[in-house]
Scaffold this active site. Structure first.
Site, short mmCIF file in Angstrom:
data_model
loop_
_atom_site.label_atom_id
_atom_site.label_comp_id
_atom_site.label_asym_id
_atom_site.label_seq_id
_atom_site.Cartn_x
_atom_site.Cartn_y
_atom_site.Cartn_z
N ASP A 193 0.86 -1.19 0.00
CA ASP A 193 0.00 0.00 0.00
C ASP A 193 0.90 1.24 0.00
O ASP A 193 1.86 1.31 0.76
CB ASP A 193 -0.91 -0.01 1.23
N HIS A 202 -10.28 -5.53 -2.64
CA HIS A 202 -8.94 -5.74 -2.09
C HIS A 202 -8.99 -6.02 -0.61
O HIS A 202 -9.87 -5.56 0.10
CB HIS A 202 -8.02 -4.55 -2.38
P1 AMP Z 1 -9.87 1.56 0.42
O1 AMP Z 1 -10.50 1.51 -0.97
O2 AMP Z 1 -10.63 2.50 1.33
O3 AMP Z 1 -9.70 0.19 1.01
O4 AMP Z 1 -8.44 2.20 0.27
C1 AMP Z 1 -7.64 1.98 -0.87
C2 AMP Z 1 -6.21 1.77 -0.48
O5 AMP Z 1 -5.45 1.71 -1.67
C3 AMP Z 1 -5.60 2.86 0.40
O6 AMP Z 1 -4.99 2.26 1.55
C4 AMP Z 1 -4.56 3.52 -0.52
O7 AMP Z 1 -3.41 3.96 0.17
C5 AMP Z 1 -4.23 2.39 -1.48
N1 AMP Z 1 -3.75 2.85 -2.78
C6 AMP Z 1 -4.36 3.73 -3.60
N2 AMP Z 1 -3.64 3.91 -4.71
C7 AMP Z 1 -2.54 3.13 -4.59
C8 AMP Z 1 -1.41 2.89 -5.41
N3 AMP Z 1 -1.23 3.49 -6.60
N4 AMP Z 1 -0.47 2.01 -4.97
C9 AMP Z 1 -0.62 1.40 -3.78
N5 AMP Z 1 -1.68 1.58 -2.97
C10 AMP Z 1 -2.62 2.44 -3.36
#
Ligand code: AMP
Length: 130
Positions: free
Chosen positions: A29, A93
């Site tokens: 993440d 995810h």
């Molecule tokens: P959620 O949809 O609320 O479970 O959160 C989405 C997660 O994806 C968050 O913890 C973000 O930090 C992570 N995230 C978003 N974009 C990226 C990226 N490009 N690479 C890695 N993690 C990501």
């Protein structure tokens, strides 16, 4: 339009990859709650984890279990916390988060800020455990 996670899986957007098989992909993440915070995603673009069929959901958990075992060996922690939120990215995810205490699962607390080198070091440490 492809989700950001599909674009990561397709290699269009860089990530710190941890593992993959034919159906699932794991990467660090980018805004970690703790060091080693990893996301496990299905390659199939599904908005919500419980939209997955029973078999795929089971396979995703088994894949996440292997990833969690590697993280647990690589990162100092007591457990790997497991969370599904999905409010930000509409691509199913599982969050795998190394934790020492309950409060370490708090997504509202100050996140960990890591440099590229620190991300690379964590990635290497986890990947070495497979
Ligand atoms: P959620 O949809 O609320 O479970 O959160 C989405 C997660 O994806 C968050 O913890 C973000 O930090 C992570 N995230 C978003 N974009 C990226 C990226 N490009 N690479 C890695 N993690 C990501």
């Amino acid at each position: 339009m492809a989700t950001i996670f599909s674009r990561i899986i397709n290699g269009e957007i860089p990530c710190y990859k941890i593992a993959e098989n034919d159906k699932f992909f794991a990467f660090l993440d980018i805004n970690p709650v703790s060091k080693g915070h990893t996301l496990v995603v299905p390659k199939k673009e599904v908005n919500y984890i419980f939209t997955l069929g029973d078999e795929e959901l089971g396979e995703m958990m088994v894949f996440a279990k292997k990833v969690a075992a590697a993280i647990e060996k690589a990162m100092p922690c007591k457990r790997i916390g497991v969370a599904v939120i999905g409010l930000e990215v509409p691509h199913a995810h599982i969050h795998l988060i190394p934790i020492v205490e309950e409060g370490d699962m708090d997504f509202k607390k100050e996140h960990v800020h890591l440099t590229n080198d620190e991300f690379l070091d964590i990635q290497k440490r986890i990947v070495e455990q497979f």
